[in-house]
Design an enzyme around this catalytic site. Structure first.
Site, PDB file in Angstrom:
ATOM      1  N   GLY A  34       0.795  -1.235   0.000  1.00  0.00           N
ATOM      2  CA  GLY A  34       0.000   0.000   0.000  1.00  0.00           C
ATOM      3  C   GLY A  34       0.823   1.279   0.000  1.00  0.00           C
ATOM      4  O   GLY A  34       0.265   2.372   0.012  1.00  0.00           O
ATOM      5  N   SER A  77      -3.470  -9.520 -13.252  1.00  0.00           N
ATOM      6  CA  SER A  77      -3.097  -8.599 -14.327  1.00  0.00           C
ATOM      7  C   SER A  77      -3.571  -9.167 -15.656  1.00  0.00           C
ATOM      8  O   SER A  77      -3.580 -10.393 -15.836  1.00  0.00           O
ATOM      9  CB  SER A  77      -1.571  -8.460 -14.379  1.00  0.00           C
ATOM     10  OG  SER A  77      -1.194  -7.690 -15.511  1.00  0.00           O
ATOM     11  N   TYR A 131       6.526 -13.684 -14.022  1.00  0.00           N
ATOM     12  CA  TYR A 131       5.467 -12.768 -13.557  1.00  0.00           C
ATOM     13  C   TYR A 131       4.113 -13.215 -14.118  1.00  0.00           C
ATOM     14  O   TYR A 131       3.116 -13.268 -13.389  1.00  0.00           O
ATOM     15  CB  TYR A 131       5.805 -11.349 -14.009  1.00  0.00           C
ATOM     16  CG  TYR A 131       4.783 -10.289 -13.660  1.00  0.00           C
ATOM     17  CD1 TYR A 131       4.702  -9.757 -12.374  1.00  0.00           C
ATOM     18  CD2 TYR A 131       3.910  -9.781 -14.631  1.00  0.00           C
ATOM     19  CE1 TYR A 131       3.773  -8.756 -12.062  1.00  0.00           C
ATOM     20  CE2 TYR A 131       2.987  -8.780 -14.332  1.00  0.00           C
ATOM     21  CZ  TYR A 131       2.921  -8.271 -13.041  1.00  0.00           C
ATOM     22  OH  TYR A 131       2.005  -7.288 -12.745  1.00  0.00           O
ATOM     23  N   ALA A 153       2.841 -16.165 -12.226  1.00  0.00           N
ATOM     24  CA  ALA A 153       2.313 -15.777 -10.906  1.00  0.00           C
ATOM     25  C   ALA A 153       0.929 -15.152 -11.049  1.00  0.00           C
ATOM     26  O   ALA A 153       0.004 -15.464 -10.288  1.00  0.00           O
ATOM     27  CB  ALA A 153       3.274 -14.804 -10.224  1.00  0.00           C
ATOM     28  N   ILE A 192      -1.733   0.478 -16.321  1.00  0.00           N
ATOM     29  CA  ILE A 192      -2.024   1.550 -15.368  1.00  0.00           C
ATOM     30  C   ILE A 192      -0.789   2.436 -15.299  1.00  0.00           C
ATOM     31  O   ILE A 192       0.290   1.987 -14.892  1.00  0.00           O
ATOM     32  CB  ILE A 192      -2.354   0.985 -13.961  1.00  0.00           C
ATOM     33  CG1 ILE A 192      -3.448  -0.088 -14.055  1.00  0.00           C
ATOM     34  CG2 ILE A 192      -2.745   2.116 -13.030  1.00  0.00           C
ATOM     35  CD1 ILE A 192      -4.755   0.348 -14.676  1.00  0.00           C
TER      36      ILE A 192
HETATM   37  N1  LIG Z   1       0.657  -0.755 -12.939  1.00  0.00           N
HETATM   38  C1  LIG Z   1       0.159  -1.587 -13.841  1.00  0.00           C
HETATM   39  O1  LIG Z   1       0.126  -1.274 -15.033  1.00  0.00           O
HETATM   40  C2  LIG Z   1      -0.427  -2.912 -13.450  1.00  0.00           C
HETATM   41  C3  LIG Z   1      -1.032  -3.680 -14.448  1.00  0.00           C
HETATM   42  C4  LIG Z   1      -1.568  -4.902 -14.127  1.00  0.00           C
HETATM   43  C5  LIG Z   1      -1.522  -5.379 -12.825  1.00  0.00           C
HETATM   44  N2  LIG Z   1      -0.928  -4.612 -11.862  1.00  0.00           N
HETATM   45  C6  LIG Z   1      -0.907  -5.184 -10.509  1.00  0.00           C
HETATM   46  O2  LIG Z   1      -1.441  -4.245  -9.602  1.00  0.00           O
HETATM   47  C7  LIG Z   1      -0.748  -4.322  -8.355  1.00  0.00           C
HETATM   48  C8  LIG Z   1      -0.135  -2.966  -8.017  1.00  0.00           C
HETATM   49  O3  LIG Z   1       0.686  -2.554  -9.092  1.00  0.00           O
HETATM   50  P1  LIG Z   1       1.549  -1.215  -9.035  1.00  0.00           P
HETATM   51  O4  LIG Z   1       1.831  -0.829 -10.445  1.00  0.00           O
HETATM   52  O5  LIG Z   1       0.923  -0.234  -8.114  1.00  0.00           O
HETATM   53  O6  LIG Z   1       2.915  -1.789  -8.390  1.00  0.00           O
HETATM   54  P2  LIG Z   1       4.089  -0.971  -7.695  1.00  0.00           P
HETATM   55  O7  LIG Z   1       5.326  -1.729  -7.975  1.00  0.00           O
HETATM   56  O8  LIG Z   1       4.041   0.464  -8.093  1.00  0.00           O
HETATM   57  O9  LIG Z   1       3.727  -1.068  -6.159  1.00  0.00           O
HETATM   58  C9  LIG Z   1       3.811  -2.277  -5.486  1.00  0.00           C
HETATM   59  C10 LIG Z   1       3.999  -1.999  -4.007  1.00  0.00           C
HETATM   60  O10 LIG Z   1       4.351  -3.240  -3.398  1.00  0.00           O
HETATM   61  C11 LIG Z   1       5.467  -3.028  -2.559  1.00  0.00           C
HETATM   62  N3  LIG Z   1       6.274  -4.247  -2.458  1.00  0.00           N
HETATM   63  C12 LIG Z   1       7.030  -4.807  -3.438  1.00  0.00           C
HETATM   64  N4  LIG Z   1       7.661  -5.887  -2.970  1.00  0.00           N
HETATM   65  C13 LIG Z   1       7.297  -6.012  -1.671  1.00  0.00           C
HETATM   66  C14 LIG Z   1       7.635  -6.953  -0.643  1.00  0.00           C
HETATM   67  N5  LIG Z   1       8.491  -7.960  -0.865  1.00  0.00           N
HETATM   68  N6  LIG Z   1       7.078  -6.796   0.581  1.00  0.00           N
HETATM   69  C15 LIG Z   1       6.228  -5.767   0.822  1.00  0.00           C
HETATM   70  N7  LIG Z   1       5.885  -4.861  -0.110  1.00  0.00           N
HETATM   71  C16 LIG Z   1       6.410  -4.974  -1.342  1.00  0.00           C
HETATM   72  C17 LIG Z   1       6.265  -1.896  -3.229  1.00  0.00           C
HETATM   73  O11 LIG Z   1       7.139  -1.244  -2.313  1.00  0.00           O
HETATM   74  C18 LIG Z   1       5.144  -1.011  -3.733  1.00  0.00           C
HETATM   75  O12 LIG Z   1       4.750  -0.048  -2.762  1.00  0.00           O
HETATM   76  C19 LIG Z   1       0.306  -5.412  -8.536  1.00  0.00           C
HETATM   77  O13 LIG Z   1      -0.202  -6.630  -8.060  1.00  0.00           O
HETATM   78  C20 LIG Z   1       0.511  -5.457 -10.026  1.00  0.00           C
HETATM   79  O14 LIG Z   1       0.980  -6.709 -10.470  1.00  0.00           O
HETATM   80  C21 LIG Z   1      -0.379  -3.394 -12.146  1.00  0.00           C
END
Ligand SMILES: NC(=O)c1ccc[n+]([C@@H]2O[C@H](COP(=O)([O-])OP(=O)(O)OC[C@H]3O[C@@H](n4cnc5c(N)ncnc54)[C@H](O)[C@@H]3O)[C@@H](O)[C@H]2O)c1
Length: 256
Positions: free
Chosen positions: A21, A150, A163, A166, A196
């Site tokens: 978060g 995703s 990825y 997963a 996103i």
């Molecule tokens: N951004 C996109 O385009 C997109 C697209 C499809 C799916 N998603 C999914 O949405 C979710 C959020 O994506 P996002 O782009 O905000 O990701 P992000 O990488 O910007 O944020 C992920 C958060 O998880 C935290 N994190 C990472 N590894 C960690 C660990 N080992 N322990 C605790 N915290 C940890 C990070 O510090 C970060 O705050 C993810 O599950 C991602 O796979 C994102």
């Protein structure tokens, strides 16, 4: 596009735990639940970003979210974080499994270690955090788990085999947990975001051409941002979706 202004009145004072978060989509979710008047805790590995977020959300919403520092690759640390959240919030009604790291690594360079690392950061904790949260939800008479998958795993993307695996696994996990936890009134659903455009995505992966290409492909001709995931997640957490479990919700502007 601004965050949704709809109010889900049943989310007032609900106890919500968001993983990852501290930034990106997770940060928008922490803020979104706080704006609903929910009690929010979030786990993240990035302490600085998380502390700044907690302060900002407290200032802006009057609801101070609880930041719990933990590395979710460490299953015990995750479990402790869930217990800390439940004790501090007084209950646990909603778990959002969101933390992930979308490293690119093509087939030829994947090692056993990098494969395991990817599953640890992108999949394993989704199960163990659900396992830790479920007893608290049972005690509360029910709950909602929302898993972030995703659309990436549906796009035949060559450079992300671990990825993508997963993210596909999260769908199987969602359906299995929904089967197990349904009798306890615990609903389990998945959200599949499309592209996103977050600061991190722009910094690491998204060129202007890639963003333009996705807009061309989408029905909606604008970039989606983290705020676009808030409404769908609030809906899945709220009593508005009480009949909905074991489902996937695609939020991609019509890219698929
Ligand atoms: N951004 C996109 O385009 C997109 C697209 C499809 C799916 N998603 C999914 O949405 C979710 C959020 O994506 P996002 O782009 O905000 O990701 P992000 O990488 O910007 O944020 C992920 C958060 O998880 C935290 N994190 C990472 N590894 C960690 C660990 N080992 N322990 C605790 N915290 C940890 C990070 O510090 C970060 O705050 C993810 O599950 C991602 O796979 C994102």
């Amino acid at each position: 596009m601004p965050a949704p202004r709809a109010q889900f009145h049943d989310l007032l004072d609900r106890s919500v735990l968001v993983t990852g978060g501290g930034s990106g989509i997770g940060a928008a979710l922490v803020e979104g639940f706080a704006r609903q008047g929910a009690r929010v805790a979030f786990v993240d590995i990035d302490e600085q970003a998380s502390r700044e977020l907690a302060e900002r959300v407290a200032d802006e919403t009057g609801r101070a979210p609880l930041f719990i520092a933990a590395d979710l690759r460490d299953t015990e640390a995750g479990r402790r974080a869930a217990e800390t959240a439940a004790a501090a919030l007084g209950a646990l009604h909603v778990l959002v499994n969101n933390a992930a790291r979308d490293d690119r690594e093509p087939m030829d360079t994947v090692t056993e270690a990098s494969w395991d690392e990817s599953q640890a950061v992108n999949l394993r904790h989704f199960f163990f955090m659900s396992q830790a949260a479920a007893p608290h939800m049972r005690r509360a008479g029910g709950g909602a788990i929302i898993n972030f998958s995703s659309i990436a795993y549906l796009l035949n993307m060559a450079e992300i085999p671990a990825y993508a695996t997963a993210k596909a696994g999260i769908i199987g996990l969602t359906k299995s947990l929904a089967g197990k936890l349904g009798p306890d009134n615990i609903r389990v659903n998945a959200i599949l975001p499309g592209m996103i455009v977050t600061e991190r995505q722009k910094r690491l992966w998204l060129s202007d051409d890639a963003i333009a290409g996705m807009q061309e492909r989408q029905c909606l001709k604008r970039s989606l941002t983290a705020d676009d995931l808030v409404g769908p997640c609030l809906y899945l957490a709220s009593d508005c979706s009480l009949g909905m479990t074991a489902q996937t919700m695609i939020i991609d502007g019509g890219a698929l």
